[in-house]
Design an enzyme around this catalytic site. Structure first.
Site, PDB file in Angstrom:
ATOM      1  N   GLU A 195     -91.498-115.011  25.451  1.00  0.00           N
ATOM      2  CA  GLU A 195     -90.867-116.340  25.480  1.00  0.00           C
ATOM      3  C   GLU A 195     -89.916-116.484  24.284  1.00  0.00           C
ATOM      4  OE1 GLU A 195     -93.629-119.561  26.321  1.00  0.00           O
ATOM      5  OE2 GLU A 195     -93.975-118.750  28.328  1.00  0.00           O
ATOM      6  N   GLU A 317     -96.836-114.090  33.217  1.00  0.00           N
ATOM      7  CA  GLU A 317     -97.698-115.279  33.028  1.00  0.00           C
ATOM      8  C   GLU A 317     -97.527-116.176  34.244  1.00  0.00           C
ATOM      9  OE1 GLU A 317     -97.517-117.440  29.291  1.00  0.00           O
ATOM     10  OE2 GLU A 317     -97.208-115.571  28.174  1.00  0.00           O
TER      11      GLU A 317
HETATM   12  O1  AHR Z   1    -100.631-118.905  28.343  1.00  0.00           O
HETATM   13  C1  AHR Z   1    -100.468-119.847  27.344  1.00  0.00           C
HETATM   14  C2  AHR Z   1     -99.073-119.824  26.734  1.00  0.00           C
HETATM   15  O2  AHR Z   1     -98.128-120.178  27.702  1.00  0.00           O
HETATM   16  C3  AHR Z   1     -98.581-118.495  26.237  1.00  0.00           C
HETATM   17  O3  AHR Z   1     -99.032-118.211  24.950  1.00  0.00           O
HETATM   18  C4  AHR Z   1     -97.098-118.662  26.235  1.00  0.00           C
HETATM   19  O4  AHR Z   1     -96.407-117.442  26.415  1.00  0.00           O
HETATM   20  C5  AHR Z   1     -96.860-119.661  27.368  1.00  0.00           C
HETATM   21  O5  AHR Z   1     -96.043-120.691  26.968  1.00  0.00           O
END
Ligand code: AHR
Length: 514
Positions: A195, A317
């Site tokens: 991110e 994710e």
């Molecule tokens: O999964 C929780 C958080 O969500 C992670 O650390 C981040 O990459 C995303 O914003």
């Protein structure tokens, strides 16, 4: 004005859900010989130093009273072995861009402490580090996916980490051996930042892509280890991020990531994980399946820069994100997990299976005690979540041949105007010729009669399982850990190349046809 408008649309949702039992035809192309393989990595996991994901969830330490093998919880290890976890991403997430790997090697009692400033200000004692993670992957037989620190770490630090993990000899290999591991580990997946548009450095894509090129240059292949490098990709609808990376990085990456959460919105309440209205349920599913249009648009951009399909898309994710459970640390993202989450997982896999010519990995957030988890723990207690059961029921699709199908179900429309199939299906054929079909009925009130037409199956032998519960908000609490669990299912008939399945409302059914 806005409230009246939403109320009117919401009213339109309910009759769809409450209408009569539907008959649905599912027609599967089971003869296909050159079909796309569903990469097992679509069923990947993500473990971050966040709340009780690592500490308490995976790791209790060898001195703990909680039964463990070398510090790893025995119950969680066993549960994860059953899931056939193909790949695990670590140490974050946002945590990755503040993680300094040298703090997590050597005698545990000597490891420095740090404040986990992303996640609740918890003090991190670094007792779970590189050795603990890579040994866990070996125990589970899964590929490690290391997420490197670009936000606050140096090029040298990342380069040396790769050397420490994978070099057969040299100064880093010597240090590794001093710390108890002579043989290098195999590390394939390397994320270059996480991110980077947000917690990973608040960069613009042009700057990140230039930085990526520099960092990746010094991440070398040692011995016979071959790295697969992943650029930190876009958040959901940020198509420009993907475009700039494809333009500027090109062949210097093997894959680019994407993050997509099923979340009501980032401001204010995200809604309770366990207490929700029917309208909220359908909206959650609407948001979950919106990922299909997001994946398609990112792929279209990738296609235009990489028509030969050399660069993969990795959804590293994804999952539901609700309010934390009352009384828990807001920075620890601990949420319960209901049949609604199970439905989100199943619908998501049905979509992922369609795009695996480009989509090669997906990592649910997260493996334990954080967001849409597989397991939840409380001291020595552990529960398997409804999402866990979906991962277990669907793992038959790992590395199987995807079988295209048509499904005649109508859609429902959620109160944000998003459409989602009432009944959905996906199918694959494994190396032994077994066809696995998974069906979802999202309707809260009505069952459905599904007729599956499947060529080349004469008198099939079928075994089936169902996951359902009395209420869509049912979950497995620490005092009733088996409230939601799969059961054998036999309400189906096979005749003349057709299988008719009587599907209850709000259920997920898997059929193995041989
Ligand atoms: O999964 C929780 C958080 O969500 C992670 O650390 C981040 O990459 C995303 O914003």
């Amino acid at each position: 004005m806005r409230r009246t408008f939403l109320a009117a649309i919401a009213a339109a949702v309910i009759p769809v859900a409450a209408s009569a039992q539907m008959k649905v035809n599912v027609s599967i192309d089971s003869d296909i010989t050159d079909g796309q393989i569903i990469p097992k990595e679509i069923y990947g996991q993500f473990a971050e130093h966040l709340g009780a994901c690592i500490y308490g969830g995976l790791w209790v330490g060898p001195e703990s009273d909680i039964p463990n093998i070398d510090g790893y919880r025995t119950d969680v290890l066993e549960a994860l072995k059953t899931l056939k976890v193909p790949v695990m991403r670590w140490p974050g997430g946002c945590f990755a861009d503040e993680y300094h790997w040298r703090d997590g090697i050597g005698p545990r009692e000597d490891r420095p402490r740090m404040v986990n400033s992303n996640w609740g200000g918890t003090v991190e004692d670094n007792s779970f580090g590189t050795h603990e993670f890579l040994n866990l992957c070996e125990m589970l037989g899964c590929e490690p996916y290391i997420s490197g620190n670009v936000g606050s770490g140096t090029v040298e630090e990342l380069a040396k980490w790769v050397e420490y993990m994978t070099a057969p000899d040299g100064p880093m290999a010597k240090l590794r051996a001093q710390n108890g591991r002579k043989e290098p580990w195999k590390v394939k997946y390397l994320g270059v930042g996480n991110e980077s548009w947000g917690c990973g450095g608040n960069m613009v894509p042009e700057y990140y892509s230039h930085l990526y090129r520099r960092y990746q240059t010094y991440c070398r292949n040692f011995g016979d280890n071959r790295l697969y490098k992943v650029a930190s990709g876009a958040s959901d609808y940020d198509y420009n991020w993907t475009e700039v990376l494809m333009k500027n990085i090109g062949s210097q990456m093997d894959g680019v990531s994407l993050h997509y959460y099923t979340v009501k919105g980032w401001d204010g309440s995200k809604g309770s994980a366990t207490e929700f209205t029917d309208e909220e349920y359908y909206n959650t599913l609407g948001k979950a399946v919106e990922i299909e249009s997001v994946i398609k648009r990112h792929i279209a951009i990738m296609d235009s820069y990489d028509p030969d399909n050399n660069i993969d898309l990795l959804l590293d994710e994804w999952g539901t994100w609700f309010d934390v459970e009352p009384g828990t640390n807001p920075g620890h993202l601990f949420q319960q997990n209901t049949m609604r989450d199970a439905m989100v997982a199943a619908l998501s896999f049905n979509i992922f299976h369609k795009y695996t010519s480009r989509l090669k990995m997906a990592n649910i957030a997260q493996i334990a005690n954080v967001l849409q988890s597989m397991v939840l723990t409380d001291g020595a207690k552990m529960v398997l979540t409804p999402t866990y059961h979906v991962f277990r029921m669907y793992n038959v699709h790992q590395d199987a041949t995807y079988l295209p199908l048509t499904c005649s179900s109508r859609n429902f429309t959620d109160s944000n105007g998003r459409e989602c199939p009432v009944v959905d299906a996906t199918a694959s054929r494994n190396a032994e010729g077994v066809v696995n079909v998974t069906l979802t009925n999202t309707d809260l009130e009505n069952g459905a009669e599904i007729t599956i037409s499947i060529a080349a199956v004469g008198k099939p032998e079928i075994t089936a399982e169902i996951l359902t519960s009395g209420n869509i908000s049912d979950y497995n609490g620490f005092d009733n850990p088996e409230n939601v669990k799969p059961a054998a299912f036999n309400d189906f008939k096979a005749k003349d190349g057709k299988i008719t399945v009587k599907m209850p409302a709000k259920s997920i059914i898997s059929l193995s046809i041989r």
